[in-house]
Design an enzyme around this catalytic site. Structure first.
Site, PDB file in Angstrom:
ATOM      1  N   LEU A 120     -10.732   3.873   4.490  1.00 50.72           N
ATOM      2  CA  LEU A 120      -9.347   3.863   4.960  1.00 50.72           C
ATOM      3  C   LEU A 120      -8.842   5.301   5.120  1.00 50.72           C
ATOM      4  CD1 LEU A 120      -6.649   2.239   5.444  1.00 50.72           C
ATOM      5  CD2 LEU A 120      -6.258   2.372   2.978  1.00 50.72           C
ATOM      6  N   GLU A 122      -8.098   9.295   5.551  1.00 51.14           N
ATOM      7  CA  GLU A 122      -8.501  10.384   6.454  1.00 51.14           C
ATOM      8  C   GLU A 122      -7.849  11.656   5.922  1.00 51.14           C
ATOM      9  OE1 GLU A 122      -7.564   9.174  10.472  1.00 51.14           O
ATOM     10  OE2 GLU A 122      -8.769   7.354  10.254  1.00 51.14           O
ATOM     11  N   SER A 127      -2.048   8.943   1.107  1.00 54.34           N
ATOM     12  CA  SER A 127      -1.022   7.984   0.675  1.00 54.34           C
ATOM     13  C   SER A 127      -0.413   7.261   1.867  1.00 54.34           C
ATOM     14  CB  SER A 127       0.081   8.718  -0.104  1.00 54.34           C
ATOM     15  OG  SER A 127      -0.432   9.167  -1.334  1.00 54.34           O
ATOM     16  N   ARG A 237      -7.099  -2.552  -7.131  1.00 52.52           N
ATOM     17  CA  ARG A 237      -6.291  -1.818  -8.108  1.00 52.52           C
ATOM     18  C   ARG A 237      -6.424  -2.424  -9.507  1.00 52.52           C
ATOM     19  NH1 ARG A 237      -1.546  -0.823  -3.549  1.00 52.52           N
ATOM     20  NH2 ARG A 237      -2.590   0.993  -2.661  1.00 52.52           N
ATOM     21  N   ARG A 262     -16.379  13.430 -39.805  1.00 51.65           N
ATOM     22  CA  ARG A 262     -16.126  14.874 -39.801  1.00 51.65           C
ATOM     23  C   ARG A 262     -15.202  15.243 -40.978  1.00 51.65           C
ATOM     24  NH1 ARG A 262     -17.397  20.060 -38.310  1.00 51.65           N
ATOM     25  NH2 ARG A 262     -15.531  21.266 -37.793  1.00 51.65           N
ATOM     26  N   GLN A 330      -9.238  16.138 -28.037  1.00 53.02           N
ATOM     27  CA  GLN A 330      -8.476  16.872 -29.059  1.00 53.02           C
ATOM     28  C   GLN A 330      -8.949  16.502 -30.471  1.00 53.02           C
ATOM     29  OE1 GLN A 330      -6.390  19.121 -27.993  1.00 53.02           O
ATOM     30  NE2 GLN A 330      -5.727  19.843 -29.999  1.00 53.02           N
ATOM     31  N   GLU A 357      -7.387   4.512  -4.881  1.00 50.23           N
ATOM     32  CA  GLU A 357      -6.801   3.189  -4.578  1.00 50.23           C
ATOM     33  C   GLU A 357      -5.280   3.238  -4.675  1.00 50.23           C
ATOM     34  OE1 GLU A 357      -9.039  -0.211  -5.511  1.00 50.23           O
ATOM     35  OE2 GLU A 357     -10.907   0.837  -5.088  1.00 50.23           O
ATOM     36  N   ARG A 369       9.531  -1.115  -4.397  1.00 47.39           N
ATOM     37  CA  ARG A 369       9.821  -1.933  -3.203  1.00 47.39           C
ATOM     38  C   ARG A 369       9.940  -3.414  -3.575  1.00 47.39           C
ATOM     39  NH1 ARG A 369       6.200   0.420   1.824  1.00 47.39           N
ATOM     40  NH2 ARG A 369       7.210   2.435   1.948  1.00 47.39           N
TER      41      ARG A 369
HETATM   42  N1  CAA Z   1      -0.913  -7.328   1.096  1.00 49.46           N
HETATM   43  C1  CAA Z   1      -0.820  -7.753   2.386  1.00 49.46           C
HETATM   44  N2  CAA Z   1      -0.075  -7.102   3.317  1.00 49.46           N
HETATM   45  C2  CAA Z   1       0.596  -5.998   2.925  1.00 49.46           C
HETATM   46  C3  CAA Z   1       0.547  -5.507   1.606  1.00 49.46           C
HETATM   47  C4  CAA Z   1      -0.234  -6.231   0.680  1.00 49.46           C
HETATM   48  N3  CAA Z   1      -0.343  -5.826  -0.606  1.00 49.46           N
HETATM   49  N4  CAA Z   1       1.292  -4.395   1.524  1.00 49.46           N
HETATM   50  C5  CAA Z   1       1.814  -4.191   2.751  1.00 49.46           C
HETATM   51  N5  CAA Z   1       1.378  -5.157   3.603  1.00 49.46           N
HETATM   52  C6  CAA Z   1       1.741  -5.339   5.002  1.00 49.46           C
HETATM   53  C7  CAA Z   1       3.265  -5.408   5.104  1.00 49.46           C
HETATM   54  O1  CAA Z   1       3.714  -6.726   4.903  1.00 49.46           O
HETATM   55  C8  CAA Z   1       3.526  -4.908   6.509  1.00 49.46           C
HETATM   56  O2  CAA Z   1       3.318  -5.947   7.469  1.00 49.46           O
HETATM   57  P1  CAA Z   1       4.577  -6.616   8.220  1.00 49.46           P
HETATM   58  O3  CAA Z   1       5.268  -5.466   8.926  1.00 49.46           O
HETATM   59  O4  CAA Z   1       3.943  -7.606   9.133  1.00 49.46           O
HETATM   60  O5  CAA Z   1       5.421  -7.211   7.137  1.00 49.46           O
HETATM   61  C9  CAA Z   1       2.427  -3.887   6.724  1.00 49.46           C
HETATM   62  O6  CAA Z   1       1.387  -4.175   5.773  1.00 49.46           O
HETATM   63  C10 CAA Z   1       2.908  -2.477   6.521  1.00 49.46           C
HETATM   64  O7  CAA Z   1       3.460  -2.384   5.220  1.00 49.46           O
HETATM   65  P2  CAA Z   1       4.445  -1.219   4.803  1.00 49.46           P
HETATM   66  O8  CAA Z   1       5.563  -1.140   5.800  1.00 49.46           O
HETATM   67  O9  CAA Z   1       4.784  -1.426   3.376  1.00 49.46           O
HETATM   68  O10 CAA Z   1       3.504   0.061   5.017  1.00 49.46           O
HETATM   69  P3  CAA Z   1       3.739   1.580   4.651  1.00 49.46           P
HETATM   70  O11 CAA Z   1       3.205   2.414   5.730  1.00 49.46           O
HETATM   71  O12 CAA Z   1       5.135   1.817   4.195  1.00 49.46           O
HETATM   72  O13 CAA Z   1       2.695   1.809   3.416  1.00 49.46           O
HETATM   73  C11 CAA Z   1       1.949   1.849   1.172  1.00 49.46           C
HETATM   74  C12 CAA Z   1       2.758   1.127   2.253  1.00 49.46           C
HETATM   75  C13 CAA Z   1       2.038   0.945  -0.042  1.00 49.46           C
HETATM   76  C14 CAA Z   1       2.488   3.217   0.814  1.00 49.46           C
HETATM   77  C15 CAA Z   1       0.468   1.949   1.625  1.00 49.46           C
HETATM   78  O14 CAA Z   1       0.330   2.890   2.676  1.00 49.46           O
HETATM   79  C16 CAA Z   1      -0.462   2.363   0.514  1.00 49.46           C
HETATM   80  O15 CAA Z   1      -0.862   1.531  -0.289  1.00 49.46           O
HETATM   81  N6  CAA Z   1      -0.878   3.674   0.471  1.00 49.46           N
HETATM   82  C17 CAA Z   1      -1.879   4.126  -0.430  1.00 49.46           C
HETATM   83  C18 CAA Z   1      -3.210   4.104   0.259  1.00 49.46           C
HETATM   84  C19 CAA Z   1      -4.334   3.779  -0.671  1.00 49.46           C
HETATM   85  O16 CAA Z   1      -4.202   3.030  -1.624  1.00 49.46           O
HETATM   86  N7  CAA Z   1      -5.504   4.317  -0.382  1.00 49.46           N
HETATM   87  C20 CAA Z   1      -6.647   4.030  -1.140  1.00 49.46           C
HETATM   88  C21 CAA Z   1      -7.854   4.497  -0.433  1.00 49.46           C
HETATM   89  S1  CAA Z   1      -9.258   3.541  -0.849  1.00 49.46           S
HETATM   90  C22 CAA Z   1      -9.867   4.104  -2.302  1.00 49.46           C
HETATM   91  O17 CAA Z   1      -9.307   4.942  -2.951  1.00 49.46           O
HETATM   92  C23 CAA Z   1     -11.090   3.406  -2.735  1.00 49.46           C
HETATM   93  C24 CAA Z   1     -12.010   4.270  -3.464  1.00 49.46           C
HETATM   94  O18 CAA Z   1     -12.722   5.019  -2.891  1.00 49.46           O
HETATM   95  C25 CAA Z   1     -12.140   4.161  -4.923  1.00 49.46           C
END
Ligand code: CAA
Length: 379
Positions: A120, A122, A127, A237, A262, A330, A357, A369
């Protein structure tokens, strides 16, 4: 824990202590991943815990899965993470995939023969995941992917990648999800990251240059990629949270054991009340995190997956892992800071749990939210 979970964890603990733990100090310093360890976990049936048996999974609950991850993490946070990300990929395929996609891709993942990865992030879209720029342009019979994914856990060792790319306009609704296999023409690996922790789990850049993906490897319809990613992350998560509990529990175990043996000022350091208070607080952090993880896992098992609770569990358990591992170093003092004892490794491995994540700041955004929605609905 019920009897089944106790037996599962006891057997897994033995495997981890015999086959994982002995390699960890060396492999951490060399940055070495061992496929045979992952396959060994597969033979134990823990690389596809929650997947249905018809696709080679163990058909167990998220509660069971939380205990499994906790147990693996006590020996190795990076191997627990490899299992958890691969399991998130399996959830996505099982939840959003077609019958053909499930049959084609799941068995090798559930059995632990292969690893799955989730792409996901880039460079400019961490975030703010919905601002991703990798494109998937419609062509005859499929899509042409172009772009670069960053910080991909299991990049290079995974065979099946879930890749989010833009098929439409700006924002979440322009994103689609694709299944891409290692070896697809136009798909290569970029730089391998040098990291503070998780050293036995490779983190790599993925590069797509005119990489053709057939239409049958798209998940759901166009524009549903963000929903696919977020649905996966809710489960992911909780898994990261369970790993945080295992990481913290191991650090607590090491700290208590050390402080009982210890001696300073002619008594075990455990007998100093200052240390007892510290250890009691560490135990409290571990237990309260575990309860939150189990509550989030239960919400998934009850088909009431609750993003707020999943984010709360991730936030609580990974902050606890950071605090408890830091305090464990510690307690051990000078030797705690050396590789002679594992607590410094667990402290380094804990840090990124607060970042992956979704950073713990993003978890607060998700929680807030939900609060807003709940209270607006009651107004
Ligand atoms: N389940 C299903 N749909 C969801 C959802 C969920 N939990 N959360 C949001 N959506 C949907 C929303 O309903 C919305 O759709 P609609 O418009 O049709 O209602 C759409 O997705 C967009 O949602 P938002 O408007 O809330 O989106 P946003 O741009 O404001 O972003 C955010 C929300 C929570 C900040 C999200 O961008 C986020 O989680 N960011 C963090 C990214 C992340 O977790 N990255 C992890 C990378 S992977 C990783 O780390 C794995 C690894 O290697 C260990």
């Amino acid at each position: 824990m019920n009897d089944f979970q106790k037996e599962l964890c006891a057997n897994l603990k033995k495997f981890c202590m015999d086959s994982v733990e002995p390699h960890m100090e060396h492999d951490d310093s060399e940055g070495k991943f061992r496929m045979e360890i992952f396959r060994g976990l597969g033979e134990y049936g823990v690389t596809g815990v929650t997947l249905p048996e018809e696709h080679g999974g163990a058909g167990l609950s998220y509660l069971d899965y939380s205990y499994v991850l906790e147990e693996i993490a006590k020996a190795s946070v990076p191997y627990a993470v490899t299992v958890s990300v691969s399991s998130m990929v399996q959830f996505i395929l099982n939840e959003y995939g077609t019958k053909e996609q499930k049959e084609k891709y799941l068995p090798a993942l559930t059995s632990g023969e292969e690893i799955g990865a989730f792409a996901l992030s880039e460079s400019h879209a961490g975030s703010d995941a919905a601002s991703l720029k990798t494109t998937a342009k419609k062509v005859d019979g499929g899509y042409m992917l172009n772009g670069t994914k960053m910080w991909i856990t299991s990049g290079g060792i995974a065979k099946t990648y879930i890749v989010m790319a833009r098929t439409g306009g700006e924002g979440a609704k322009g994103i689609s999800a694709f299944i891409v296999r290692d070896g697809a023409p136009g798909f290569t690996f970029g730089k391998a990251e040098k990291k503070m922790g998780w050293k036995t789990s490779p983190t790599r850049e993925l590069v797509f240059q005119n990489c053709f993906v057939p239409t049958e490897d798209r998940l759901l319809e166009e524009g549903k990629g963000f929903t696919v990613a977020m649905g996966g992350l809710d489960r992911g998560r909780v898994a990261i949270a369970a790993i945080g509990v295992g990481c913290a529990q191991r650090a607590l175990d090491e700290a208590v054991k050390y402080s009982l043996t210890r001696e300073q000022f002619k008594q075990p350091i455990f007998d100093f009340q200052g240390l007892q208070f510290m250890l009691a607080d560490m135990a409290l952090e571990v237990m309260s995190s575990r309860l939150m993880v189990l509550s989030a896992a239960q919400s998934i098992d009850d088909n009431k997956a609750n993003s707020k609770l999943c984010s709360m569990a991730k936030l609580k358990a990974t902050d606890a892992a950071m605090k408890v591992t830091t305090d464990a170093v510690q307690v051990l003092g000078g030797v705690g800071y050396t590789a002679e004892y594992p607590v410094e490794r667990f402290m380094r491995d804990a840090k990124v749990l607060q970042i992956v994540e979704g950073t713990n700041q993003i978890q607060r955004v998700v929680i807030a939210r939900h609060l807003k929605k709940e209270y607006e609905n009651h107004a």
